[in-house]
Design a protein around this motif. Structure first.
Motif, PDB file in Angstrom:
ATOM      1  N   SER A  61      58.609  34.951  44.784  1.00 23.12           N
ATOM      2  CA  SER A  61      58.737  35.285  46.099  1.00 23.12           C
ATOM      3  C   SER A  61      59.018  36.952  46.026  1.00 23.12           C
ATOM      4  N   ASN A  62      59.335  37.445  47.170  1.00 20.65           N
ATOM      5  CA  ASN A  62      60.212  38.671  47.263  1.00 20.65           C
ATOM      6  C   ASN A  62      60.911  38.702  48.470  1.00 20.65           C
ATOM      7  N   GLU A  63      61.427  40.186  49.059  1.00 16.78           N
ATOM      8  CA  GLU A  63      62.098  40.211  50.032  1.00 16.78           C
ATOM      9  C   GLU A  63      61.270  40.070  51.361  1.00 16.78           C
ATOM     10  N   LYS A  64      59.769  40.616  51.190  1.00 10.27           N
ATOM     11  CA  LYS A  64      59.263  40.454  52.309  1.00 10.27           C
ATOM     12  C   LYS A  64      58.391  39.257  52.678  1.00 10.27           C
ATOM     13  N   LYS A  65      58.494  38.322  51.615  1.00  3.28           N
ATOM     14  CA  LYS A  65      57.685  36.957  51.488  1.00  3.28           C
ATOM     15  C   LYS A  65      56.099  37.286  51.540  1.00  3.28           C
ATOM     16  N   GLN A  66      55.890  38.419  50.749  1.00  8.79           N
ATOM     17  CA  GLN A  66      54.254  38.549  50.575  1.00  8.79           C
ATOM     18  C   GLN A  66      54.088  38.798  49.165  1.00  8.79           C
ATOM     19  N   ILE A  67      53.605  37.881  48.440  1.00  9.19           N
ATOM     20  CA  ILE A  67      53.079  37.951  47.270  1.00  9.19           C
ATOM     21  C   ILE A  67      51.788  37.717  46.698  1.00  9.19           C
ATOM     22  N   PRO A  68      51.176  38.603  45.948  1.00 12.12           N
ATOM     23  CA  PRO A  68      49.540  38.398  45.914  1.00 12.12           C
ATOM     24  C   PRO A  68      49.543  37.649  44.655  1.00 12.12           C
ATOM     25  N   LEU A  69      48.753  36.750  44.563  1.00 14.32           N
ATOM     26  CA  LEU A  69      48.215  35.926  43.310  1.00 14.32           C
ATOM     27  C   LEU A  69      46.778  35.837  43.240  1.00 14.32           C
ATOM     28  N   ALA A  74      42.901  28.488  47.849  1.00 15.25           N
ATOM     29  CA  ALA A  74      43.149  28.596  49.151  1.00 15.25           C
ATOM     30  C   ALA A  74      42.525  29.827  49.579  1.00 15.25           C
ATOM     31  N   SER A  75      42.216  30.895  48.579  1.00 19.47           N
ATOM     32  CA  SER A  75      41.670  32.060  48.991  1.00 19.47           C
ATOM     33  C   SER A  75      40.191  32.273  49.491  1.00 19.47           C
ATOM     34  N   GLN A  76      39.798  33.243  50.289  1.00 22.07           N
ATOM     35  CA  GLN A  76      38.424  33.472  50.530  1.00 22.07           C
ATOM     36  C   GLN A  76      38.050  34.465  50.468  1.00 22.07           C
ATOM     37  N   ARG A  77      38.484  35.162  49.238  1.00 20.36           N
ATOM     38  CA  ARG A  77      38.367  36.541  48.841  1.00 20.36           C
ATOM     39  C   ARG A  77      38.067  36.591  47.379  1.00 20.36           C
ATOM     40  N   ALA A  78      37.282  37.762  47.022  1.00 18.20           N
ATOM     41  CA  ALA A  78      36.693  38.126  45.702  1.00 18.20           C
ATOM     42  C   ALA A  78      38.221  37.810  44.505  1.00 18.20           C
ATOM     43  N   GLU A  79      37.679  36.853  43.602  1.00 18.82           N
ATOM     44  CA  GLU A  79      38.616  36.561  42.700  1.00 18.82           C
ATOM     45  C   GLU A  79      39.645  35.629  42.972  1.00 18.82           C
ATOM     46  N   GLY A  80      39.619  35.088  44.128  1.00 18.27           N
ATOM     47  CA  GLY A  80      40.475  34.004  44.683  1.00 18.27           C
ATOM     48  C   GLY A  80      41.871  34.958  44.991  1.00 18.27           C
ATOM     49  N   LEU A 110      42.119  28.339  37.819  1.00 18.62           N
ATOM     50  CA  LEU A 110      42.477  28.598  36.230  1.00 18.62           C
ATOM     51  C   LEU A 110      42.288  26.965  35.720  1.00 18.62           C
ATOM     52  N   PRO A 111      42.230  26.986  34.241  1.00 19.15           N
ATOM     53  CA  PRO A 111      42.212  25.725  33.645  1.00 19.15           C
ATOM     54  C   PRO A 111      43.601  25.118  33.886  1.00 19.15           C
ATOM     55  N   PHE A 112      43.670  23.683  34.028  1.00 17.76           N
ATOM     56  CA  PHE A 112      44.664  23.024  34.300  1.00 17.76           C
ATOM     57  C   PHE A 112      45.285  22.214  33.340  1.00 17.76           C
ATOM     58  N   PRO A 113      46.432  22.235  32.415  1.00 21.14           N
ATOM     59  CA  PRO A 113      47.254  23.554  32.857  1.00 21.14           C
ATOM     60  C   PRO A 113      46.615  24.448  31.970  1.00 21.14           C
ATOM     61  N   SER A 114      47.432  25.926  32.283  1.00 21.73           N
ATOM     62  CA  SER A 114      46.755  27.330  31.620  1.00 21.73           C
ATOM     63  C   SER A 114      47.929  27.667  30.555  1.00 21.73           C
ATOM     64  N   PRO A 115      47.600  28.286  29.380  1.00 22.83           N
ATOM     65  CA  PRO A 115      48.575  28.886  28.503  1.00 22.83           C
ATOM     66  C   PRO A 115      49.222  30.030  29.427  1.00 22.83           C
ATOM     67  N   VAL A 120      49.526  34.653  33.219  1.00 23.97           N
ATOM     68  CA  VAL A 120      50.009  35.877  33.700  1.00 23.97           C
ATOM     69  C   VAL A 120      48.505  36.907  33.783  1.00 23.97           C
ATOM     70  N   ALA A 121      47.960  36.855  32.959  1.00 26.50           N
ATOM     71  CA  ALA A 121      47.181  37.924  32.660  1.00 26.50           C
ATOM     72  C   ALA A 121      46.254  37.750  34.015  1.00 26.50           C
ATOM     73  N   ASP A 122      45.718  36.375  34.371  1.00 24.56           N
ATOM     74  CA  ASP A 122      44.760  36.378  35.292  1.00 24.56           C
ATOM     75  C   ASP A 122      45.115  36.074  36.656  1.00 24.56           C
ATOM     76  N   SER A 123      46.308  35.420  36.826  1.00 23.60           N
ATOM     77  CA  SER A 123      46.762  35.207  38.296  1.00 23.60           C
ATOM     78  C   SER A 123      47.756  36.090  38.641  1.00 23.60           C
ATOM     79  N   ILE A 124      48.761  36.538  37.737  1.00 22.72           N
ATOM     80  CA  ILE A 124      49.649  37.480  38.452  1.00 22.72           C
ATOM     81  C   ILE A 124      49.130  38.935  38.034  1.00 22.72           C
ATOM     82  N   ARG A 125      48.515  39.242  37.180  1.00 19.02           N
ATOM     83  CA  ARG A 125      47.924  40.373  36.831  1.00 19.02           C
ATOM     84  C   ARG A 125      48.856  41.729  37.084  1.00 19.02           C
ATOM     85  N   PRO A 126      49.890  41.551  36.176  1.00 20.24           N
ATOM     86  CA  PRO A 126      50.917  42.956  36.090  1.00 20.24           C
ATOM     87  C   PRO A 126      50.174  44.192  35.821  1.00 20.24           C
TER      88      PRO A 126
END
Length: 229
Positions: A61-69, A74-80, A110-115, A120-126
């Motif tokens: 989470s964060n202070e604004k309660k807006q976190i991208p993953l 549930a996404s309807q956008r490119a790359e989920g 992503l594969p369930f479960p994922s390493p 981190v690389a594919d869902s959080i994308r730092p």
């Protein structure tokens, strides 16, 4: 857990055993309860230590309660990609073993479960630059402590008129061992001041004793779990 209407703007081996998500209980938008039940099932089915000592619940989470993953079903956008107000996942890492850290995310494509490294690389994308207001913080809570203390009466999923924003799970609401009926906000409320600045062995030790665990930044997520040994 719900999505934000705000438009999101962004500037753009190891394998794990694959299981079937339908094997686990899943109610859309109730990720905290889904992960609570997932931890219990992993323990009951012998996929985790009987007491859940190799499991860690992470509130994102964060202070604004807006976190991208990314790669969220549930996404309807490119790359989920989606903006959650918060999200909850489980990381499995056995102590005293040179084992792979695995992420259990029932809402991910992503594969369930994922390493963990893959997740981190594919869902959080730092590596992708995002506006500072979308910066993500990670509250890591040891599962045995979480399973004793977490409670939710689902009040956060009702509108001002008392109507459900999303249909609730069919099972009974979760009550903590001490009788608490709702403390979700304690887990999802985070600020930069909560973040541990230097993740080291002492930081990891704290997570095994504190009710609300520790809060770390996304750059320290991999390092944190590498210290569990």
């Amino acid at each position: 857990m719900s999505t934000s209407n705000l438009e999101l703007e962004v500037s753009s081996s190891l394998t794990a055993p694959s299981l079937q998500v339908p094997t686990f209980h899943h109610t859309p938008y109730y990720c905290e309860e889904n992960i609570y039940l997932l931890c219990k099932k992993l323990c009951d089915d012998g996929l985790a230590d009987p007491d859940g000592s190799d499991l860690f619940v992470i509130f994102i989470s964060n202070e604004k309660k807006q976190i991208p993953l990314w790669h969220q079903k549930a996404s309807q956008r490119a790359e989920g990609v989606i903006l959650w107000d918060y999200h909850v996942i489980c990381v499995q890492k056995k102590r005293n073993e040179n084992s792979l850290s695995l992420v259990w995310d029932l809402d991910s494509s992503l594969p369930f479960p994922s390493p963990l490294g893959t997740y981190v690389a594919d869902s959080i994308r730092p590596s992708i630059q995002i506006f500072s207001e979308f910066k993500r913080f990670f509250r890591v809570v040891h599962a045995p402590i979480f399973l004793r203390h977490f409670a939710s009466d689902r009040r956060h999923m009702k509108d001002s008129a008392g109507n459900w924003i999303a249909e609730p799970p069919s099972h009974e609401a979760i009550v903590a061992e001490d009788g608490a009926v709702h403390n979700l906000n304690e887990y999802i409320t985070v600020s930069p001041d909560d973040v541990v600045k230097n993740v080291e062995a002492d930081t990891v030790n704290v997570v095994f004793s504190e009710k609300l665990g520790v809060v770390i930044g996304e750059d320290d997520l991999l390092g944190f779990f590498s210290l569990i040994s």
